[in-house]
Design a protein around this motif. Structure first.
Motif, short mmCIF file in Angstrom:
data_model
loop_
_atom_site.label_atom_id
_atom_site.label_comp_id
_atom_site.label_asym_id
_atom_site.label_seq_id
_atom_site.Cartn_x
_atom_site.Cartn_y
_atom_site.Cartn_z
N GLU A 99 0.78 -1.22 -0.12
CA GLU A 99 0.06 0.00 -0.22
C GLU A 99 0.84 1.19 0.00
OE1 GLU A 99 -3.41 2.04 2.63
OE2 GLU A 99 -2.81 0.32 3.34
N ILE A 100 0.73 2.17 -1.01
CA ILE A 100 1.38 3.34 -1.21
C ILE A 100 0.45 4.34 -0.69
CG2 ILE A 100 2.59 4.86 -2.61
CD1 ILE A 100 3.92 2.18 -2.08
N SER A 101 1.02 5.38 0.19
CA SER A 101 0.07 6.46 0.74
C SER A 101 -0.18 7.80 -0.45
CB SER A 101 0.95 7.28 2.06
OG SER A 101 1.88 7.89 1.65
N PRO A 102 -0.96 8.23 -0.25
CA PRO A 102 -1.29 9.42 -1.31
C PRO A 102 -0.31 10.77 -1.33
CG PRO A 102 -3.37 8.99 -0.08
CD PRO A 102 -2.43 8.21 0.62
N ASN A 103 0.27 10.61 -0.04
CA ASN A 103 1.36 11.59 -0.10
C ASN A 103 2.61 11.22 -0.80
OD1 ASN A 103 -0.42 12.55 1.88
ND2 ASN A 103 0.88 12.44 3.71
N LYS A 104 3.00 9.94 -0.70
CA LYS A 104 4.01 9.63 -1.64
C LYS A 104 3.98 9.79 -2.96
CE LYS A 104 8.04 7.46 -1.55
NZ LYS A 104 8.16 6.01 -0.97
N ILE A 105 2.64 9.34 -3.42
CA ILE A 105 2.22 9.27 -4.68
C ILE A 105 2.56 10.88 -5.32
CG2 ILE A 105 0.37 9.06 -6.52
CD1 ILE A 105 -0.67 6.84 -4.83
N ASN A 106 1.73 11.82 -4.37
CA ASN A 106 1.74 13.13 -4.98
C ASN A 106 3.30 13.72 -4.85
OD1 ASN A 106 -0.66 13.53 -5.03
ND2 ASN A 106 -0.83 14.29 -2.89
N GLN A 107 4.58 13.09 -4.08
CA GLN A 107 5.60 13.48 -4.32
C GLN A 107 6.39 12.94 -5.25
OE1 GLN A 107 6.89 11.73 -0.57
NE2 GLN A 107 6.66 13.69 0.64
N GLU A 108 5.99 12.03 -5.91
CA GLU A 108 6.51 11.18 -7.12
C GLU A 108 6.28 12.02 -8.38
OE1 GLU A 108 6.57 6.83 -5.29
OE2 GLU A 108 4.91 7.34 -6.63
N LEU A 109 4.80 12.36 -8.51
CA LEU A 109 4.13 13.15 -9.67
C LEU A 109 4.88 14.74 -9.72
CD1 LEU A 109 0.65 11.73 -9.98
CD2 LEU A 109 2.51 11.30 -11.49
N SER A 110 5.17 15.07 -8.54
CA SER A 110 5.48 16.32 -8.06
C SER A 110 7.05 16.44 -8.88
CB SER A 110 5.87 16.86 -6.77
OG SER A 110 6.29 18.14 -6.55
N MET A 111 7.84 15.32 -8.73
CA MET A 111 9.16 15.40 -9.37
C MET A 111 8.91 15.26 -10.90
SD MET A 111 12.32 12.76 -8.71
CE MET A 111 12.07 11.57 -9.95
N LEU A 112 7.98 14.35 -11.38
CA LEU A 112 7.56 14.23 -12.79
C LEU A 112 7.27 15.73 -13.49
CD1 LEU A 112 7.07 12.79 -15.32
CD2 LEU A 112 4.81 12.61 -14.45
N LYS A 113 6.34 16.79 -12.66
CA LYS A 113 6.19 18.01 -12.90
C LYS A 113 7.50 18.85 -13.39
CE LYS A 113 3.01 20.09 -11.14
NZ LYS A 113 2.08 20.74 -9.74
N ARG A 114 8.40 18.83 -12.12
CA ARG A 114 9.52 19.47 -12.18
C ARG A 114 10.47 19.21 -13.67
NH1 ARG A 114 12.27 19.46 -6.43
NH2 ARG A 114 13.70 20.80 -7.36
#
Length: 408
Positions: A143-158
């Motif tokens: 199980e992956i927390s929503p916070n972790k998923i947001n952090q991963e996609l935040s790096m993709l955005k950058r």
């Protein structure tokens, strides 16, 4: 490539312009992310200088792994908001974790160590290999927390911004998951703490000292494992948490050692020296390469005491208690003793407002209990009639003087 005198029209300096140019939008994501991460590394022979901390770089590497599994065949210009939403769905369902290819070397080493044979011998056994692969495939999704998923996609955005492909339309359509505030970790009660420490003392002195240091000095497990000999000052009775191990700049601090914690550190120092840690830059808890072989230049990992820790907490009846609960248990004990929150924050380092309110509640409750106990111990002056007066020999009522009351 050499620098020119005075760096005038210097080709060696000009290469940095190339390095800082936008990432090509035609690159597939794994190549683009590798370039982006490398731009944040600083390799100039200095352990202190850098664009980001070593811990942040490690986070980037961790975020990149599931992103590479999903976007491995897509170029940056091909990625759209629909991909991001699908990534959220698959990541939340645990479908983007490491596969057999990535986990196989890990379980090969574990199997070889358990059977006391070499990895090549395990690989030469078809039955063993089939069993390992079947076990890996049977592992439940993590199980992956929503916070972790947001952090991963935040790096993709950058990365996409750097390539100039993150558009206003993408920003409008991308919807981050709702952040979930972390639960306040459960601390040991005083009785559970005593029982746990008694079991640790009887079964494994190193784990006992590890727990004492974490609770009494209010250190996280990462801060403990990152301690170097030079961070310890027994004359002053302090340990220093440096930037390399601190979670953020607010967690850089120097904490005093209680007598019990000082004893634990002394015992751990004896052990460290016997394992080869003798220089200030050597770790208090060195990394074990193999049986009876330690590397003092590397810190022990979280799994270094996993087996004895699990045995101790099971024997103590607190199977839920993890190494990460040591710092919280220490904070709770200090709060129960009525320690002021500013003092507690200086010991623990940064804490969220929610955690401050939690410890404030514990501290205030402790103060109320202490006040109630003291009130119950105060002896009330004896009374006879009315409002506490006494009767004189002629029968008239007199008031007790202040001196009379205070001396009773």
């Amino acid at each position: 490539m050499e620098h020119t005198p005075g760096h005038k029209d210097c080709p060696a300096c000009r290469k940095h312009l190339v390095a800082e140019s936008p990432i090509a939008r035609s690159l597939v994501y794994p190549v683009a992310s590798r370039q982006w991460i490398e731009l944040r590394q600083f390799n100039a022979g200095s352990a202190r200088a850098g664009y980001v901390s070593a811990r942040t770089l490690k986070d980037f590497e961790d975020y990149d792994k599931p992103l590479c599994r999903f976007f491995e065949e897509l170029t940056l210009e091909e990625i759209h908001a629909g991909h991001l939403r699908q990534y959220q769905h698959e990541r939340a369902a645990g479908k983007l974790g490491p596969g057999v290819k990535e986990l196989l070397p890990v379980y090969l080493r574990r199997t070889a160590k358990k059977l006391c044979i070499s990895i090549k011998e395990v690989e030469a056994n078809p039955g063993a290999m089939a069993g390992i692969k079947a076990y890996i495939e049977s592992l439940p999704p993590r199980e992956i927390s929503p916070n972790k998923i947001n952090q991963e996609l935040s790096m993709l955005k950058r990365i996409m911004r750097r390539a100039g492909v993150w558009t206003a339309e993408m920003e409008d359509h991308y919807q981050p998951l709702r952040n979930i505030e972390s639960d306040i970790p459960r601390a040991l009660t005083p009785a559970e703490q005593e029982h746990f420490l008694n079991e640790a003392r009887a079964r494994n002195e190193f784990v006992y000292c590890y727990a004492i240091l974490g609770i009494d000095a209010v250190l996280s497990t990462i801060e403990e494992r990152s301690l170097k000999l030079g961070d310890i000052n027994l004359d002053q009775g302090t340990v220093m948490i440096r930037s390399g191990s601190a979670k953020n700049k607010y967690r850089i601090r120097t904490n005093p050692l209680t007598d019990q914690a000082k004893w634990a550190v002394e015992r751990m120092l004896e052990r460290a020296r016997s394992l080869g840690s003798i220089e200030p830059q050597h770790y208090l808890m060195p990394f074990r390469n193999a049986r009876n072989q330690f590397d003092p230049g590397r810190p022990m990992t979280g799994s270094g005491i996993k087996k004895p820790w699990n045995e101790i907490r099971e024997a103590a009846g607190v199977e839920w208690f993890t190494q990460y609960g040591l710092r919280h248990t220490g904070c709770t004990r200090y709060a129960e003793d009525g320690t002021a929150i500013p003092v507690l924050m200086s010991l623990a380092g940064h804490m969220t407002r929610r955690m401050q309110e939690h410890y404030t509640h514990i501290s205030e409750a402790a103060k109320r209990r202490a006040t109630q106990q003291r009130t119950s111990l105060v002896k009330k002056p004896p009374t006879s009639v009315g409002d506490g007066g006494t009767k004189s020999s002629n029968g008239s009522e007199t008031k007790p003087s202040f001196r009379q009351v205070s001396t009773q």
